[in-house]
Design a protein around this motif. Structure first.
Motif, PDB file in Angstrom:
ATOM      1  N   ALA A 170       0.791  -1.119   0.152  1.00 16.49           N
ATOM      2  CA  ALA A 170      -0.040  -0.128  -0.437  1.00 16.49           C
ATOM      3  C   ALA A 170       0.891   1.151   0.253  1.00 16.49           C
ATOM      4  N   GLN A 171       1.907   1.654   0.693  1.00 18.46           N
ATOM      5  CA  GLN A 171       2.905   2.280   0.852  1.00 18.46           C
ATOM      6  C   GLN A 171       3.328   3.330  -0.215  1.00 18.46           C
ATOM      7  N   LEU A 172       3.858   1.855  -1.420  1.00 17.18           N
ATOM      8  CA  LEU A 172       4.241   1.639  -2.230  1.00 17.18           C
ATOM      9  C   LEU A 172       3.592   1.988  -3.654  1.00 17.18           C
ATOM     10  N   VAL A 173       2.337   2.084  -3.795  1.00 17.28           N
ATOM     11  CA  VAL A 173       1.239   1.970  -4.853  1.00 17.28           C
ATOM     12  C   VAL A 173       1.224   3.623  -4.062  1.00 17.28           C
ATOM     13  N   MET A 174       0.854   3.900  -3.456  1.00 19.84           N
ATOM     14  CA  MET A 174       0.781   5.318  -2.512  1.00 19.84           C
ATOM     15  C   MET A 174       1.916   6.195  -2.809  1.00 19.84           C
ATOM     16  N   GLY A 175       3.077   5.763  -2.565  1.00 24.88           N
ATOM     17  CA  GLY A 175       4.366   6.564  -2.462  1.00 24.88           C
ATOM     18  C   GLY A 175       4.401   7.222  -4.821  1.00 24.88           C
TER      19      GLY A 175
END
Length: 233
Positions: free
Chosen positions: A190-195
């Motif tokens: 999720a953090q990678l997608v948001m990044g």
């Protein structure tokens, strides 16, 4: 009147931005059009019951997104290279719309990541089935190879020996099942997608700031030219 150093720098920034946008836009549009009109995939769009499937939805998004990106590139390149205020104004308006849309899509993708994962897993399953039924379509093979190597997965089982798409899989006997990997990807990363969304948004904002700077400098230059000719004549 020539642009000052900041304006010239912004022109180079916009050129690089538009180059990236053009390449990605051509890839999205080309992939979407091929999946829409290929002999092996066209029947999906001709069956009314499948018109709401994830495959149809994603192909439609690819075509629309690719077209919009190329339209943005046309206005951006023409406005920046020729210092045309009208084109730069349209370009800045389109960038603003893209930034707002990117924020909305990013929030929705993050909050509904489970649903997004299911839709993408369905899209992969459709691609997998089409590859098998089409006798090894080369374009679908390239797409599956990209997915398999990016996510380090292999087909629907993950066991390379029994997979009909094993030639598109990474090296090694065992990999993860692609549908399961795709479903969990948006939750575990999720953090990678948001990044990714934040990075895209930052790129759009930089392009918008440079466009505003160019607009101000071209306006100033036009005023100076008008004042000069008014004084002379």
């Amino acid at each position: 009147m020539a642009l000052d150093g900041c304006g010239v720098f912004c022109k180079y920034i916009l050129f690089i931005f538009n180059l990236i946008f053009a390449v990605v836009g051509f890839v999205f549009l080309g992939l979407g059009l091929w999946l829409r009109f290929s002999d092996s995939t066209r029947p999906i769009f001709e069956v009314e019951a499948l018109n709401s499937s994830a495959f149809v939805m994603i192909v439609t998004i690819l075509i629309a997104l690719g077209s919009v990106m190329l339209i943005v590139v046309v206005f951006g390149d023409y406005g920046a290279c020729n210092e045309k205020r009208c084109s730069l104004q349209v370009f800045s308006a389109l960038l603003t719309i893209l930034i707002l849309a990117e924020v909305v899509v990013g929030v929705l993708a993050y909050t509904k990541r489970d649903e997004v994962g299911l839709n993408l897993a369905e899209f992969y399953s459709n691609m997998y089935t089409l590859y098998v039924t089409s006798g090894g379509d080369p374009f679908i093979r390239v797409t599956l190879t990209f997915i398999h190597n990016t996510l380090d997965c292999c087909g629907v089982t993950g066991i390379k020996l029994v997979e009909v798409v094993r030639q598109t899989c990474p090296s090694g006997f065992f990999q993860a099942s692609c549908p399961a990997t795709i479903i969990t990807f948006f939750d575990s990363k999720a953090q990678l997608v948001m990044g990714l969304f934040l990075g895209t948004g930052a790129l759009l904002i930089i392009a918008l700031v440079c466009t505003i700077i160019l607009l101000k400098q071209t306006k100033r230059n036009e005023q100076e030219i008008t004042a000069y000719y008014t004084t002379v004549y």
